[in-house]
Every structure is written in structure tokens, then in C-alpha cells.
Design a protein around this motif. Sequence first.
Motif: not given
Length: 288
Positions: A22-29, A77-82
Motif C-alpha cells: 500500500l505505502n509503496e503504491a501511494i508513493v510511486i503513484q 523499499k521501492l529502490r530495492e525492488k528496482n
Amino acid sequence: MGKLFGDKPLVIDKDLAKIIGLNEAIVIQQIHYWVEINKAKNINFHEDKHWTYNTMAAWREEFPFWSIETVKRTFKKLREKNLLLTGNFNKLKIDRTIWYTINYDELEEIMEVSKEANPQAQNEPMEDAKMVQALPEISTEINNNINKQSISQSNTIVTSKDDRKTDDGFNLNEFNDKYKKILKNAYIDHIDDSYKDAVRQAIRLLVLDGINKDKISIGGNFIPRSLFKKDIEKIDQFTVEHAVGKFKKISRITKIKNTIMYLKTCIYNAIYERKIDVESKLRYEGLI
């Protein structure tokens, strides 16, 4: 209360949230939102990509419902997931403000792989979707799962030397012959040690399906037994290598509930997809 939304409402893709968090999806959006603005203005274009930039304190203002630690952790986390790329295109060398853009190719691939992992989920309500569960890395956790998933049945079959059928009509010899033949063709000695038992068990289950079931379900699709039995005879070293590669990739970005059953699906799909996957990659890189 006037209106429900603020001046700059945050939006979220529920399917993306289920896959990457959830957090990652909010940030990337939100990063996508600013990248698109810069693209429309034709600014902040570097290395064939449009970028946005901010300090962590500024990003914290974008997400006032989180602590600064949560913001930092989510970006990490987003960087680690590339999924999130970083750069430094500041005019002053002493300026350490980080620039961000999205790895759209990786994001698209993650979405496609997730659909393969759970093809029915995209048609289910969010609360009813069957999400796969955690598997950070294959190690003792997967070995424990192996011991719990039909291992007693398959061990009895493999080690038995009885020429007769079991009470329920199961042909031990047929299973042993097919399993040993496919396992030999798979040549699993070349894969990581931590995956070997899992691959053996997944192949066992594929052979069992071919013997026991009239129609076999793979990824929500039903396959006639006659076709399925011919397909699994094509399993070889390259099929297993491709399947394990896919498994590693998806296990880093989403949760897998039944590790063996998903690996079994990966192996079956790899019979047909490995060649086209290689060709697709070569085309993307402009080599063909």
C-alpha cells in the motif's frame, strides 16, 4: 465539510497496492504524477527520462499522514525492488537533493508476472482476492513447506518397490518410471541447493496430476490429461532454470501462499514460455 477531497488528492491503484504494498503504491503513484507534470512541461529530462526531485523533508509534506521514517523506509523499499530509479542532476555539486523516476519497464513486468501468479484475482473484489503469502527468500522456510505439502504421499510412492497397485488403484510403477525419467531430463544439479527439494516436489506433483486427474488446473486453466502428460515430458534443464528464475523474481516482489504449487505452475508454464521470453528480451534490447 464542503468537499471530500483536498486540493491535491492522492490516488491509488488497488491492484498495484496488492502487488507491491500500500505505502509503496501511494508513493510511486505520486512520483508518477510529478514526472508526468515535468514531461508535459518538457523539463527535468536526463538520460532519456523525465525526473522529479525533492528532499525527504519535502516528500514528507506530500504524505503528512506518515512519519519521516516511514517515508524513508518506503522509498528504500521501492529502490530495492528496482521500481524507483535515482540520480543527481543538480547544478551544484554540493547539492545532494536526490532525483527520482520510475522504472516503468520493471513495473510493467511485475504486473504481468503477478497476473500469471494469480490470473483470477484481477476479476475478484479486492477483499476476496486470494493473495499469495510471504517468501522473502527460499531457505529453510520452503523446505518446511515441502514437508507439509503432500510429502508423505509422494515419499511413499517414490520409495516403494511394490509392483502392484495401491488400494485406490494408483499405479506405483507408472509413477516411479515417469517421475525418474522427468527428473533425469530436468537435471536439477545445476540449480541452487536451496531450490532442489522444492523442484523435486513440484515435479512429483506434476507427475501425480498427470496420473490421477482427467483435467489438470494450471493457473486457472484446465488442461486435458492426454495433452498434459505429453507436455511434462518436455521438462528439461532449461525449463527448470527458467521456472526458478521466474519464481525468484516474483517472490521478491509479492507474497506467495503456496510455494510448491506456484513453483509447479512456473515449471509447467516454462515449457512453452522460455523461448518466447528470450526472444522478447532480445527484441527489447534491439538484438533481433
